[in-house]
Design an enzyme around this catalytic site. Structure first.
Site: not given
Ligand code: PLP
Length: 412
Positions: A78, A154, A202-204, A244, A331
């Site tokens: 994000t 997604n 995004s790492a997660h 940092t 959402c």
């Molecule tokens: N872009 C996509 C396609 C996503 O699925 C997500 C997370 O749901 C994001 C961006 C946002 O990522 P972050 O959670 O690292 O801000």
């Protein structure tokens, strides 16, 4: 996949929302917590912290075919997309399949905004982009234009025609930003070969910690496309993002990136699991619509819709049975709302409201698919008979939507 931090055995099929932490990422994260130094310090402790950050930078760069110097660590995708869109672009081209983390900053961007059409299969209309460029020819080097195109969606897993779009953009001197959050570690990615200027990660989503990500800024990026720093301060991240570094999270991200790259070979196994899941769902409920099935898709994702079943109720019922999935159009609040993505594909409202998303990953097993199918079959058996062909009946009222839903229903 058992556990997921909750008591009892759970089945977790929501990797696109967030993937379970990989053991390699946990080990790297925990080890880095014990390093006292600040990566900017010159003493041994500082150098140890710096070494962790730079090793992770290399691992993340390798995942997307970039150079380590092109990777800037951020708090997540994000932040990365906000950063790209915060600079003033003369024109921003985007579409409604973008995640809210990208779409919202597009809508807030200064300058001209051009929304591209999306085809019924969920891919961005490349012809529409070419037409938009032809309508207003741009001068390479003077355009300050940006095309925003995600690598994979997604909600549906649909892969976007990034290479074709990047070729067109390059020919018009327009910069390219791709949100590769869902694609990284699931398909091979080479941002240099694709000619991308900016890539967000995004790492997660790949089994790393939450709250850490990256913006990869191609160093071949034209002078036009250079971004002002995200944060000014101590000059970290080569003066692009002060503060940092989050050393432990960066270490976990790097380890997850390396593991995800190694596990690309595991995608065949996941594809087989996903395909079996779709086959069995269709056996249980033949009127199920597999959304986006006609386009190239990520191997780990399926978006399913079943007439007469409300997605939010099904998600809750499955959760009570120990199975974690998402409503296709959930959402941020977790509630089912209007899905911009499904609407852009022309999916009828009745289908969108019943859309669920299942996303698989490194720890998914046959037993997880069995657990989902058992629970799904039980709840679908309870579905009122009168509602079973809801999708078709409702579609009859709207000929255009019907044509599209029929296409979707026939996509298998
Ligand atoms: N872009 C996509 C396609 C996503 O699925 C997500 C997370 O749901 C994001 C961006 C946002 O990522 P972050 O959670 O690292 O801000």
């Amino acid at each position: 996949m058992a556990g997921g931090g909750m008591s009892g055995t759970r089945t977790y099929l929501d990797y696109n929302a967030s993937a379970p932490l990989r053991p390699e990422a946990r080990a790297a994260f925990v080890a880095a917590l014990d390093v006292a130094g600040n990566p900017s310090s010159v003493h041994a402790e500082g150098r140890a912290a710096r070494a962790i950050v730079e090793a992770a930078r290399e691992q993340v760069a390798t995942l997307v075919g970039a150079k380590p110097s092109e990777v800037v660590f951020t708090s997540g995708a994000t932040e990365s997309s906000n950063w790209v869109l915060r600079r003033s672009w003369q024109t921003v081209y985007y579409s409604d399949v973008e995640h809210a983390a990208v779409r919202a900053p597009c809508l807030a961007a200064s300058g001209r905004l051009v929304r591209l059409e999306v085809c019924a299969d969920g891919t961005v209309d490349v012809g529409g982009f070419a037409a938009a460029l032809a309508e207003r020819p741009t001068v390479p080097g003077q355009s300050h234009g940006l095309i925003v195109v995600q690598a994979a969606n997604n909600e549906t897993g649909v892969l976007q025609p990034v290479a074709a779009i990047a070729d067109l953009a390059r020919a018009h001197g327009i910069s390219v930003f791709s949100d590769a959050v869902q694609a990284a570690g699931r398909i091979p990615l080479d941002m240099t070969e694709l000619g991308l200027d900016f890539v967000s990660l995004s790492a997660h989503k790949i089994g790393g910690p939450k709250g850490i990500g990256a913006l990869v800024i191609g160093d071949g990026t034209s002078g036009d496309a250079v971004l002002p720093p995200m944060l000014i301060g101590g000059g970290q991240e080569r003066r692009r993002r002060g503060g940092t570094e989050n050393v432990a999270a960066i270490a976990g991200f790097g380890a997850a990136a390396a593991a995800a790259l190694r596990d690309l070979a595991d995608m065949k196994r996941l594809a087989a699991l996903r395909d079996r899941l779709e086959r069995d769902v269709l056996r249980i409920a033949p009127d199920t619509v597999v959304i986006g099935a006609r386009a190239p898709r990520l191997a780990n994702t399926t978006a399913l819709a079943l007439g007469g079943v409300s997605a939010d109720r099904l998600v809750i019922a499955l959760d009570l049975d120990g199975v974690a999935i998402s409503a296709g159009s959930a959402c941020a609040s977790g509630k089912v709302g209007q899905s911009q993505v499904l609407a852009a594909m022309g999916v009828a409202d009745v289908i969108a409201k019943s859309a669920i998303r299942l996303s698989l990953g490194h720890a998914t097993t046959e037993a997880d698919i069995d657990a989902f199918l058992a629970s799904f079959a039980r709840h679908v058996a309870r579905r009122p008979a009168a509602n079973r062909s809801d999708t078709e009946r409702t579609s009859d009222a709207a000929p255009q939507a019907r044509a599209r839903s029929m296409t979707l229903a026939g996509e298998r």
